[in-house]
Design a protein around this motif. Structure first.
Motif, PDB file in Angstrom:
ATOM      1  N   THR A 709      33.239  17.646  -2.648  1.00  0.00           N
ATOM      2  CA  THR A 709      31.895  17.117  -2.394  1.00  0.00           C
ATOM      3  C   THR A 709      31.940  15.645  -1.976  1.00  0.00           C
ATOM      4  O   THR A 709      31.269  15.237  -1.021  1.00  0.00           O
ATOM      5  N   LEU A 710      32.722  14.839  -2.687  1.00  0.00           N
ATOM      6  CA  LEU A 710      32.791  13.416  -2.351  1.00  0.00           C
ATOM      7  C   LEU A 710      33.406  13.201  -0.968  1.00  0.00           C
ATOM      8  O   LEU A 710      32.906  12.393  -0.186  1.00  0.00           O
ATOM      9  N   ARG A 711      34.469  13.942  -0.665  1.00  0.00           N
ATOM     10  CA  ARG A 711      35.107  13.761   0.648  1.00  0.00           C
ATOM     11  C   ARG A 711      34.159  14.183   1.768  1.00  0.00           C
ATOM     12  O   ARG A 711      34.070  13.528   2.802  1.00  0.00           O
ATOM     13  N   ARG A 712      33.446  15.279   1.559  1.00  0.00           N
ATOM     14  CA  ARG A 712      32.497  15.715   2.586  1.00  0.00           C
ATOM     15  C   ARG A 712      31.354  14.708   2.732  1.00  0.00           C
ATOM     16  O   ARG A 712      30.902  14.432   3.847  1.00  0.00           O
ATOM     17  N   THR A 713      30.890  14.165   1.619  1.00  0.00           N
ATOM     18  CA  THR A 713      29.841  13.136   1.694  1.00  0.00           C
ATOM     19  C   THR A 713      30.333  11.934   2.476  1.00  0.00           C
ATOM     20  O   THR A 713      29.599  11.367   3.309  1.00  0.00           O
ATOM     21  N   THR A 714      31.573  11.534   2.250  1.00  0.00           N
ATOM     22  CA  THR A 714      32.141  10.385   2.968  1.00  0.00           C
ATOM     23  C   THR A 714      32.146  10.628   4.469  1.00  0.00           C
ATOM     24  O   THR A 714      31.702   9.775   5.258  1.00  0.00           O
ATOM     25  N   HIS A 715      32.623  11.770   4.886  1.00  0.00           N
ATOM     26  CA  HIS A 715      32.769  12.028   6.315  1.00  0.00           C
ATOM     27  C   HIS A 715      31.430  12.322   6.982  1.00  0.00           C
ATOM     28  O   HIS A 715      31.221  11.963   8.153  1.00  0.00           O
ATOM     29  N   ARG A 716      30.506  12.920   6.256  1.00  0.00           N
ATOM     30  CA  ARG A 716      29.162  13.097   6.825  1.00  0.00           C
ATOM     31  C   ARG A 716      28.457  11.748   6.953  1.00  0.00           C
ATOM     32  O   ARG A 716      27.658  11.540   7.862  1.00  0.00           O
ATOM     33  N   THR A 717      28.742  10.836   6.041  1.00  0.00           N
ATOM     34  CA  THR A 717      28.154   9.498   6.133  1.00  0.00           C
ATOM     35  C   THR A 717      28.666   8.769   7.365  1.00  0.00           C
ATOM     36  O   THR A 717      27.908   8.046   8.026  1.00  0.00           O
ATOM     37  N   ARG A 765      36.958   2.654   0.916  1.00  0.00           N
ATOM     38  CA  ARG A 765      37.434   2.049   2.180  1.00  0.00           C
ATOM     39  C   ARG A 765      36.413   2.300   3.291  1.00  0.00           C
ATOM     40  O   ARG A 765      36.109   1.403   4.088  1.00  0.00           O
ATOM     41  N   THR A 766      35.882   3.517   3.337  1.00  0.00           N
ATOM     42  CA  THR A 766      34.887   3.850   4.359  1.00  0.00           C
ATOM     43  C   THR A 766      33.626   3.019   4.182  1.00  0.00           C
ATOM     44  O   THR A 766      33.027   2.555   5.169  1.00  0.00           O
ATOM     45  N   LEU A 767      33.199   2.821   2.948  1.00  0.00           N
ATOM     46  CA  LEU A 767      32.037   1.979   2.690  1.00  0.00           C
ATOM     47  C   LEU A 767      32.241   0.572   3.234  1.00  0.00           C
ATOM     48  O   LEU A 767      31.328  -0.019   3.820  1.00  0.00           O
ATOM     49  N   CYS A 768      33.429   0.029   3.051  1.00  0.00           N
ATOM     50  CA  CYS A 768      33.713  -1.316   3.579  1.00  0.00           C
ATOM     51  C   CYS A 768      33.545  -1.349   5.090  1.00  0.00           C
ATOM     52  O   CYS A 768      32.924  -2.259   5.639  1.00  0.00           O
ATOM     53  N   LEU A 769      34.109  -0.349   5.762  1.00  0.00           N
ATOM     54  CA  LEU A 769      34.076  -0.338   7.226  1.00  0.00           C
ATOM     55  C   LEU A 769      32.658  -0.097   7.756  1.00  0.00           C
ATOM     56  O   LEU A 769      32.233  -0.734   8.725  1.00  0.00           O
ATOM     57  N   ALA A 797      39.366  -0.486  13.393  1.00  0.00           N
ATOM     58  CA  ALA A 797      38.628   0.458  14.234  1.00  0.00           C
ATOM     59  C   ALA A 797      37.554   1.140  13.408  1.00  0.00           C
ATOM     60  O   ALA A 797      37.670   1.266  12.182  1.00  0.00           O
ATOM     61  N   TRP A 798      36.507   1.564  14.061  1.00  0.00           N
ATOM     62  CA  TRP A 798      35.433   2.303  13.391  1.00  0.00           C
ATOM     63  C   TRP A 798      35.990   3.622  12.866  1.00  0.00           C
ATOM     64  O   TRP A 798      36.755   4.296  13.561  1.00  0.00           O
ATOM     65  N   PRO A 799      35.635   4.025  11.664  1.00  0.00           N
ATOM     66  CA  PRO A 799      36.194   5.269  11.105  1.00  0.00           C
ATOM     67  C   PRO A 799      35.741   6.503  11.882  1.00  0.00           C
ATOM     68  O   PRO A 799      34.632   6.545  12.420  1.00  0.00           O
ATOM     69  N   GLU A 800      36.624   7.491  11.923  1.00  0.00           N
ATOM     70  CA  GLU A 800      36.321   8.759  12.574  1.00  0.00           C
ATOM     71  C   GLU A 800      36.225   9.847  11.510  1.00  0.00           C
ATOM     72  O   GLU A 800      37.051   9.914  10.590  1.00  0.00           O
ATOM     73  N   ALA A 801      35.231  10.686  11.639  1.00  0.00           N
ATOM     74  CA  ALA A 801      35.043  11.765  10.672  1.00  0.00           C
ATOM     75  C   ALA A 801      36.001  12.909  10.948  1.00  0.00           C
ATOM     76  O   ALA A 801      36.319  13.209  12.108  1.00  0.00           O
ATOM     77  N   ASP A 802      36.469  13.539   9.898  1.00  0.00           N
ATOM     78  CA  ASP A 802      37.322  14.728   9.998  1.00  0.00           C
ATOM     79  C   ASP A 802      36.423  15.942  10.220  1.00  0.00           C
ATOM     80  O   ASP A 802      35.617  16.292   9.348  1.00  0.00           O
ATOM     81  N   PRO A 803      36.522  16.601  11.379  1.00  0.00           N
ATOM     82  CA  PRO A 803      35.624  17.747  11.653  1.00  0.00           C
ATOM     83  C   PRO A 803      35.701  18.823  10.591  1.00  0.00           C
ATOM     84  O   PRO A 803      34.704  19.495  10.310  1.00  0.00           O
TER      85      PRO A 803
END
Length: 872
Positions: A709-717, A765-769, A797-803
């Motif tokens: 759930t947390l990883r999916r929330t990160t990448h959807r964000t 880390r994603t929150l920082c970026l 670089a801007w983070p990229e989401a994992d499809p």
């Protein structure tokens, strides 16, 4: 800083200063004059400020929005030009010189220094190496060169023009500076005066300016509509009405009156002809008619702005003259001087058709002039149709119009124009509302117009080698009027052509000229010529321009004109200056008054619930309405005070989060305090993650549900914030970051699950970026903690989401009883209804509340709701 040493409280004072110094030391925001070939360019620009000495929160919002774009685009791999300068000429500095006894340059440069310091404290990613100020010779000397090239290209004219003249201040005033017929500063009754003025021929570009609006797809529609109306293309007829019995000795050019009309189809409804008070024929009548002269004087005191004319009572003066009608040889119509006709619009004359124009109808009723209906609305009968108190401006069938009877309005226009052309008294034409731009101003603190007046040679351009024509510093403000006129030596020079004694032009440019090309100068601000063409063509057009809606017409229109004129004179190759435009809302605040009716600053007021008292005296304070921050009402908040108390990132976060950026927002103490609490919360959460989750934590092969759930929330964000910033919905991006922060905090409850340490570090880390465009100092500090050795955020670089993590594996459904939420369940996306309803019915709290109840209906909305309807 090591993870173990991470503090519990964020010390923004030292952190913000340290990272600002780090950015400056590494020149991270510097870009070359010509964009690099290996990266796409992006030019973001906010409308540059007037250096009043104090930034306000509206500035902060404006530049924070631009900085979000600049930092985001830099992270996406663009080479970003994001410059800053100062719109530094203008009347406020000259007024300050008169009132405070300081020189305008001293006042202006001191204000620039103060505002620059505040902007730097806010941490904006600005190219300070490109800073310009329009009051410095290095800038305005290049502007003088552009003007002379415009002159050589036939884009400049000098002619007499009617102006509003303040006889006390000895200066021209704009229509907006005339209040109730008096000068806004002196209070003197304004005079209408003819002066020789310099004009830029913007009308030559009217078709291009109109057509260009169609290409500006990333401009707000309302701005394009406003400009379209201001340019004002209209098709109609231009015709002359000859005087029926011209007085003896009248000049030949006054024997007829030229009129432009968009409604030649209504010529048979003519009742009178109206001319402007400044029309040459009106002046001729006034020479021998004292009453006419007095009426004209009254009209001039009214002012000439469209607003003044539209709101004033419609009045006229019958000249006693009459004009013949092109289609009615036996008829003659009276010529009136009317206060609602402006010399600056059309030809300064119009024919009045009361049945088809409300203003004409009101005028006709006032002076008992005939009203003949000429357009019959559908459903009406010609024999009985009458115009009462409302003119008919719609379509219909022509009546009472001779050879036009029975035609539609459109066909009647064509036929009327054909008849006028056949008679040789008129023709079909395209007319423009736009007028040439008068740029002469009778004041000191402006760019000198580079012209020398010689009795033998006329108006002579200053030679290039004598540019810039600099303002003299040794001027005085102890006399009314333009100090340049009073200077003992500055204006006295030799004519460049014949060498005889001559005088400089003492008018200076309208400050709109200064802001009409600054975006081009920013591309190469240190070059010896006005532009470096390679740099200008490389960076322009501005990809994202940001500023207030109040500049929708004049500034933006003048900048578009300048771009086209500079292209014609070889300075650049683009046709439009701003590819994208965003107009941000204003920042509002409550206003306060003490018991004596004096305005109070917010820091002087102590709020308690719905009441307020004076901090020092304790006396009651009246709370006024929430409105635009203004110095006059003292409802302003100084950014420096907010930075001192809460930090720059808190100020930025609040102005970006409160509401959609195109809407007005209210600045509240509670709101900024809440933003400050979030900054501290984010700092605590991320530093706790850094301390408790190993740097080398690895993902789990099989993720428990909480980790997944947390990883999916990160990448959807990542996807949600990216989409929001691309759409300029910064407040939406802020909301998504709040949600990820809460999800990261929730992850602590399952900290011991396999892969959770990796998931939490990834989220932090994603929150920082993702937060770096909005809160760059905090992001840098936290990134240094959570990703030691990875470098600065500004270089990431801007983070990229994992499809693979974007697909939805579980959805949460609300479970209701009689429409009231009683629990939640999870299900697979689009899981069959029977299974979902059964799971909902078994949810413990729902099952308890349903016990003993008769369920009469089970409602399932896929992926959203299960609702149980029970018998009452």
């Amino acid at each position: 800083m090591t993870a173990d040493a991470s503090p519990a409280h964020y010390d923004f004072h030292s952190v913000e200063r340290r990272w600002q110094e780090e950015w400056a030391k590494n020149s991270v925001f510097t870009v070359p004059d010509v964009p690099p070939a290996d990266r796409p360019k992006y030019y973001v620009l906010e409308m540059f400020p007037y250096p009043s000495g104090q930034l306000h929160m509206g500035h902060v919002r404006n530049y924070a929005l631009g900085d979000v774009v600049a930092r985001y685009k830099r992270a996406r791999g663009f080479s970003v030009l994001h410059p800053m300068g100062w719109d530094a000429f203008g009347l406020p500095a000259e007024n300050a010189a008169r009132e405070r006894g300081v020189h305008p340059k001293e006042w202006t440069l001191a204000n620039i220094a103060a505002m620059r310091e505040t902007l730097k404290r806010l941490g904006f990613s600005l190219n300070w190496d490109r800073e310009i100020a329009t009051c410095l010779p290095d800038y305005y000397g290049k502007q003088q060169k552009i003007f002379l090239d415009f002159l050589a290209a036939g884009l400049v004219d000098r002619r007499e023009s009617w102006v509003n003249w303040d006889p006390v201040d000895h200066t021209v005033l704009a229509n907006e500076q005339v209040v109730d017929g008096r000068g806004w500063r002196s209070g003197a009754l304004i005079e209408k005066k003819k002066l020789s003025q310099w004009f830029l021929k913007i009308t030559q570009f009217a078709p291009d300016l109109l057509d260009g609006l169609k290409t500006l797809e990333r401009w707000p529609e309302r701005v394009r509509v406003m400009q379209e109306r201001w340019i004002g293309r209209s098709e109609g007829a231009r015709l002359r009405f000859p005087l029926a019995h011209p007085p003896e000795g009248l000049d030949a050019e006054l024997n007829s009156v030229e009129v432009f009309t968009t409604r030649p189809d209504t010529l048979f409804g003519m009742s009178f002809l109206a001319i402007a008070p400044d029309h040459p024929l009106a002046a001729k009548v006034a020479e021998t008619n004292a009453d006419a002269a007095e009426f004209i004087a009254e009209c001039r005191r009214l002012g000439t702005s469209v607003e003044a004319v539209e709101t004033a009572e419609k009045r006229g003066f019958d000249t006693g003259l009459k004009v013949a009608h092109p289609f009615l040889p036996d008829a003659a119509f009276p010529v009136w001087i009317a206060n609602f006709v402006l010399m600056d619009y059309g030809t300064g004359a119009l024919f009045g058709c009361p049945s088809g124009d409300q203003r004409d109808l009101d005028f006709a009723r006032k002076y008992n002039l005939p009203v003949t209906p000429v357009v019959l609305p559908a459903g009406e009968t010609a024999d009985t149709y009458r115009i009462m108190d409302k003119a008919w401006t719609g379509d219909g069938t022509m009546i009472n119009s001779g050879f036009l009877d029975g035609l539609s309005c459109a066909d009647a226009r064509k036929e009327a124009i054909a008849r006028l052309e056949g008679l040789g008294v008129g023709s079909g034409v395209v007319n423009w509302r736009l007028r040439d731009w008068g740029v002469s101003r009778q004041r000191y603190w402006g760019c000198p117009i580079p012209i020398i007046h010689c009795k033998s040679c006329g108006a002579v351009p200053v030679p290039d080698e004598q540019l810039p024509v600099e303002l003299p510093d040794d001027v005085t403000f102890d006399r009314p009027g333009n100090p340049l006129d009073h200077h003992p030596t500055w204006k006295h020079v030799a004519c460049p052509k014949c060498g005889k004694p001559a005088t400089r032009e003492t008018d200076t440019f309208d400050t709109f000229v200064d802001s009409s090309w600054y975006f081009a100068r920013f591309t190469a601000p240190h070059t010896a010529t006005p532009t470096n063409k390679a740099a200008a063509d490389g960076w322009l057009a501005v990809d994202q321009y940001i500023g207030g809606i109040e500049h929708a017409i004049l500034h933006l229109l003048y900048a578009r004109f300048f771009t086209k004129a500079m292209k014609q004179t070889g300075y650049l190759d683009v046709s439009e200056p701003f590819a994208g435009l965003f107009t941000q809302g204003m920042v509002n605040h409550e206003s306060y008054k003490d018991q004596n009716g004096n305005w109070l600053y917010p820091e002087e007021v102590e709020r308690s619930g719905t009441s307020a008292t004076h901090r020092e005296t304790g006396t009651p304070v009246t709370i006024g309405r929430v409105e635009k921050m203004s110095k006059s009402k003292r409802n302003t908040v100084a950014p420096s005070a907010i930075i001192d108390r809460f930090g720059a990132d808190t100020a930025r976060w609040f102005v970006l989060s409160d509401s959609p950026p195109e809407r007005d927002m209210e600045w509240t103490e509670a709101g900024v305090a809440g933003a400050g609490r979030f900054v501290q919360r984010l700092f605590r959460i991320v530093t706790q993650v850094a301390a408790s989750c190993p740097v080398d934590a690895a993902p789990a092969a099989e993720m428990p549900e909480a980790v997944d759930t947390l990883r999916r929330t990160t990448h959807r964000t990542i996807v949600a914030v990216t989409e929001a910033l691309e759409a300029f919905a910064v407040n939406v991006a802020v909301a998504r970051l709040h949600e990820l922060t809460s999800a990261l905090a929730d992850g602590e409850r399952a900290a011991d699950q396999p892969g959770m340490a990796f998931a939490r570090r990834e989220a932090a880390r994603t929150l920082c970026l993702l937060s770096a465009p909005m809160m760059p100092h905090l992001a840098e500090e936290l990134f240094a903690i959570i990703a030691p050795g990875a470098g600065m955020v500004v270089a990431q670089a801007w983070p990229e989401a994992d499809p693979a993590l974007l697909t939805v594996t579980r959805v949460k459904l609300a479970v209701q009883i009689m429409g009231k939420l009683r629990g939640t369940i999870e299900a697979e996306p689009d899981e069959d209804a029977a299974t979902v309803i059964a799971r909902a019915e078994a949810e413990p709290n729902v099952a308890r509340l349903l016990e003993g109840q008769k369920i009469v209906k089970r409602i399932h909305v896929p992926n959203r709701i299960v609702n149980f309807v029970v018998a009452r």
